[in-house]
Design a protein around this motif. Structure first.
Motif, PDB file in Angstrom:
ATOM      1  N   VAL A   1      26.437  47.355  13.958  1.00  0.00           N
ATOM      2  CA  VAL A   1      26.497  48.776  13.615  1.00  0.00           C
ATOM      3  C   VAL A   1      25.350  49.494  14.316  1.00  0.00           C
ATOM      4  O   VAL A   1      24.182  49.170  14.125  1.00  0.00           O
ATOM      5  CB  VAL A   1      26.423  48.981  12.085  1.00  0.00           C
ATOM      6  CG1 VAL A   1      26.347  50.452  11.738  1.00  0.00           C
ATOM      7  CG2 VAL A   1      27.616  48.325  11.402  1.00  0.00           C
ATOM      8  N   TYR A   2      25.688  50.467  15.144  1.00  0.00           N
ATOM      9  CA  TYR A   2      24.717  51.215  15.940  1.00  0.00           C
ATOM     10  C   TYR A   2      24.298  52.494  15.245  1.00  0.00           C
ATOM     11  O   TYR A   2      23.125  52.853  15.228  1.00  0.00           O
ATOM     12  CB  TYR A   2      25.315  51.500  17.312  1.00  0.00           C
ATOM     13  CG  TYR A   2      24.461  52.332  18.219  1.00  0.00           C
ATOM     14  CD1 TYR A   2      23.367  51.788  18.866  1.00  0.00           C
ATOM     15  CD2 TYR A   2      24.748  53.686  18.446  1.00  0.00           C
ATOM     16  CE1 TYR A   2      22.579  52.540  19.705  1.00  0.00           C
ATOM     17  CE2 TYR A   2      23.973  54.444  19.262  1.00  0.00           C
ATOM     18  CZ  TYR A   2      22.883  53.874  19.903  1.00  0.00           C
ATOM     19  OH  TYR A   2      22.109  54.626  20.723  1.00  0.00           O
ATOM     20  N   SER A   3      25.270  53.220  14.667  1.00  0.00           N
ATOM     21  CA  SER A   3      24.952  54.467  13.972  1.00  0.00           C
ATOM     22  C   SER A   3      25.979  54.721  12.882  1.00  0.00           C
ATOM     23  O   SER A   3      27.109  54.269  12.942  1.00  0.00           O
ATOM     24  CB  SER A   3      24.907  55.641  14.936  1.00  0.00           C
ATOM     25  OG  SER A   3      26.192  55.932  15.428  1.00  0.00           O
ATOM     26  N   ILE A   4      25.528  55.485  11.868  1.00  0.00           N
ATOM     27  CA  ILE A   4      26.380  55.896  10.750  1.00  0.00           C
ATOM     28  C   ILE A   4      26.185  57.394  10.569  1.00  0.00           C
ATOM     29  O   ILE A   4      25.069  57.852  10.381  1.00  0.00           O
ATOM     30  CB  ILE A   4      26.010  55.156   9.450  1.00  0.00           C
ATOM     31  CG1 ILE A   4      26.101  53.644   9.628  1.00  0.00           C
ATOM     32  CG2 ILE A   4      26.904  55.631   8.302  1.00  0.00           C
ATOM     33  CD1 ILE A   4      25.546  52.851   8.469  1.00  0.00           C
ATOM     34  N   ASN A   5      27.275  58.141  10.662  1.00  0.00           N
ATOM     35  CA  ASN A   5      27.231  59.590  10.463  1.00  0.00           C
ATOM     36  C   ASN A   5      28.205  59.979   9.366  1.00  0.00           C
ATOM     37  O   ASN A   5      29.269  59.376   9.249  1.00  0.00           O
ATOM     38  CB  ASN A   5      27.609  60.346  11.741  1.00  0.00           C
ATOM     39  CG  ASN A   5      26.621  60.100  12.854  1.00  0.00           C
ATOM     40  OD1 ASN A   5      25.417  60.156  12.653  1.00  0.00           O
ATOM     41  ND2 ASN A   5      27.130  59.805  14.038  1.00  0.00           N
TER      42      ASN A   5
END
Length: 93
Positions: free
Chosen positions: A86-90
């Motif tokens: 997981v690289y980013s969570i928006n």
């Protein structure tokens, strides 16, 4: 001039926005940045939709990425996975 300012303020207040967060809570635990793709599926289940794209790191190198979309508790999440993590969570209202 006052009317233009008022229109800009109303446009900003009424639009939806996306915010970057460090984790999202699922029914069986949390998914955080750096977790594996398989843990994301275990905690959140199958995504509503996804798409593949390319992102560039700070040095300009391209990396294959996949963004997954979830709707949890009337909140929309976009989770981007790069190289199996997981690289980013928006989230978006």
């Amino acid at each position: 001039m006052k009317k233009i300012f008022l229109v800009i303020i109303l446009a900003v207040c009424s639009s939806s926005y996306a915010v970057s967060v460090d984790s999202v809570r699922g029914s069986y635990g949390f998914v955080e940045r750096g977790n594996s793709y398989s843990k994301m599926l275990d905690v959140l289940g199958n995504p509503d939709s996804s798409y593949k794209h390319i992102i560039h790191d700070r040095d300009g190198w391209p990396h294959k990425a996949t963004s997954y979309f979830y709707s949890l508790n009337n909140v929309k999440y976009e989770i981007t996975v790069v190289d199996g993590a997981v690289y980013s969570i928006n989230w978006e209202r």
